[in-house]
Design an enzyme around this catalytic site. Sequence first.
Site, PDB file in Angstrom:
ATOM      1  N   ARG A  58       0.847  -1.206   0.000  1.00  0.00           N
ATOM      2  CA  ARG A  58       0.000   0.000   0.000  1.00  0.00           C
ATOM      3  C   ARG A  58       0.877   1.249   0.000  1.00  0.00           C
ATOM      4  NH1 ARG A  58      -2.006   2.350   4.254  1.00  0.00           N
ATOM      5  NH2 ARG A  58      -2.215   0.441   5.477  1.00  0.00           N
ATOM      6  N   TYR A 111     -12.528  18.983 -17.180  1.00  0.00           N
ATOM      7  CA  TYR A 111     -12.952  17.582 -17.245  1.00  0.00           C
ATOM      8  C   TYR A 111     -14.079  17.336 -16.215  1.00  0.00           C
ATOM      9  CZ  TYR A 111     -12.614  12.488 -16.820  1.00  0.00           C
ATOM     10  OH  TYR A 111     -12.890  11.147 -16.771  1.00  0.00           O
ATOM     11  N   ASP A 184      -3.808  19.474 -15.387  1.00  0.00           N
ATOM     12  CA  ASP A 184      -4.129  18.193 -16.014  1.00  0.00           C
ATOM     13  C   ASP A 184      -3.525  18.253 -17.424  1.00  0.00           C
ATOM     14  OD1 ASP A 184      -5.303  16.131 -17.480  1.00  0.00           O
ATOM     15  OD2 ASP A 184      -7.177  16.211 -16.350  1.00  0.00           O
ATOM     16  N   LYS A 209      -5.112   7.102 -20.847  1.00  0.00           N
ATOM     17  CA  LYS A 209      -5.170   7.646 -22.203  1.00  0.00           C
ATOM     18  C   LYS A 209      -3.860   7.320 -22.930  1.00  0.00           C
ATOM     19  CE  LYS A 209      -9.044   8.884 -20.542  1.00  0.00           C
ATOM     20  NZ  LYS A 209      -9.392  10.109 -19.867  1.00  0.00           N
TER      21      LYS A 209
HETATM   22  C1  LIG Z   1      -9.937  10.468 -18.569  1.00  0.00           C
HETATM   23  C2  LIG Z   1      -9.504  11.757 -18.038  1.00  0.00           C
HETATM   24  C3  LIG Z   1      -9.271  11.950 -16.666  1.00  0.00           C
HETATM   25  C4  LIG Z   1      -9.582  10.899 -15.625  1.00  0.00           C
HETATM   26  O1  LIG Z   1      -8.812   9.778 -15.757  1.00  0.00           O
HETATM   27  P1  LIG Z   1      -9.305   8.313 -15.296  1.00  0.00           P
HETATM   28  O2  LIG Z   1      -8.080   7.489 -15.487  1.00  0.00           O
HETATM   29  O3  LIG Z   1     -10.437   7.939 -16.192  1.00  0.00           O
HETATM   30  O4  LIG Z   1      -9.728   8.423 -13.872  1.00  0.00           O
HETATM   31  C5  LIG Z   1      -8.790  13.177 -16.249  1.00  0.00           C
HETATM   32  N1  LIG Z   1      -8.563  14.169 -17.135  1.00  0.00           N
HETATM   33  C6  LIG Z   1      -8.798  14.043 -18.441  1.00  0.00           C
HETATM   34  C7  LIG Z   1      -8.517  15.186 -19.351  1.00  0.00           C
HETATM   35  C8  LIG Z   1      -9.280  12.836 -18.935  1.00  0.00           C
HETATM   36  O5  LIG Z   1      -9.536  12.723 -20.252  1.00  0.00           O
END
Ligand SMILES: *Cc1c(COP(=O)(O)O)cnc(C)c1O
Length: 395
Positions: A58, A111, A184, A209
């Site tokens: 963890r 997002y 982000d 992604k």
């Molecule tokens: C998909 C996404 C997230 C969240 O990611 P997860 O792995 O699905 O929790 C955050 N920011 C953007 C821009 C995204 O496309």
Amino acid sequence: MEKKDRFSFETHLAHDAERNPNGAVVPPIYQNSLFTFEGWDDIDEAFDNRLDRFIYSRGKNPTVKAVEEKLATLAGGEKSQLFPSGMGAISAAVMHCVNAGDHVITIKNLYGPASNFLASYLKPKFGVEVTFVEGKEVSDFENAIQENTSLIYLESPSSAVFSLQDIEAVAKLAKSKGIKTIIDNTWTSPIYQKPLAMGIDLEIHSCSKYIGGHSDVVAGVVIGSAKDIDAITLKEYEWIGAKMAPFEAWLLLRSLRTLPVRMKQHVENAKAVAEFLENHPKVQLLRWPGAKSFDQKALAAKQMTGLTGLMGFQLRTESLDNIKAFVNGLQLFQLGVSWGGHESLIYAPAISYLKELSPEQFKGLGISLGDMRISVGLENKEDLIADLDQALSLI
Ligand SMILES: *Cc1c(COP(=O)(O)O)cnc(C)c1O
């Protein structure tokens, strides 16, 4: 000097044999919950150095740590912490920066789940105030700063409408006021934009992604200074307890080897698809930082070194029958959420918006029924264009 510092990032991502036991060319998965010790003094020392020693999975795990080191190096950060989802990374980073009663400034087109976490969770539960701004001008942020502002949260380009924020200028403003910054950076991947070098405190990616890239893992990462990341690891990671699985981390290690070549191909395919869409009579508008009509070209050139394969476009029709015929008529672009994988995908924002809003209401958000979002994958670009062409002919 450590070996990794002497090579370019492509080499560092592709080459990890030197650290493996038995000369294994691919590192093992440390699929264990705990680690054992030589004796009292050894475990005693481990507890004093819990960020560098392996005690319990963890906390730190060798397979997870190998990925964290690669991602930190790639983004130009001192350290990183992996999480089992992008939202895990986002919520932990925000909670690291924000206390009850603080104020956060972010963008209107953030997002969705991140926006909900701030406005529908932290706000009612912990009295965190949130101001949503357009974000195209630094003054949007400056004018929103309050006495209790502790965080400015960016997403540039935003994955919804692809608008940019001036990362360096916002970071400078925030620093001058003692405000933390998070970005982000999922859209550009860690390859085509380096926010930490522009003064941002914490960079976040959904590794689900482009970093994962194979649509087989959900994960996230926070990258930044050793001071910030160590604090996140010891509190938000270990105490909230949403830990990264060694197998998922191992999949990311696999993915990182090909990230630079995958990105090159995504961009090449996306450019061809964008050109086709921009010139098609049934397409009203292309939403993409590489589009001819993109209004923030100078800023994009200043802070991004590449484009990627997620883009939006608007069909020149408001007929739901026509829009459905187009979506259902595609053969290569599969219908689904998420993006950044090897496969091309299509999604229509109207699918979710129509459940909550009338077409008139979501027009107010600058989105029409005919708005489409595509993730351009790694298939042959002529095949992708032919698929779009035949589906457009159904409208
Ligand atoms: C998909 C996404 C997230 C969240 O990611 P997860 O792995 O699905 O929790 C955050 N920011 C953007 C821009 C995204 O496309």
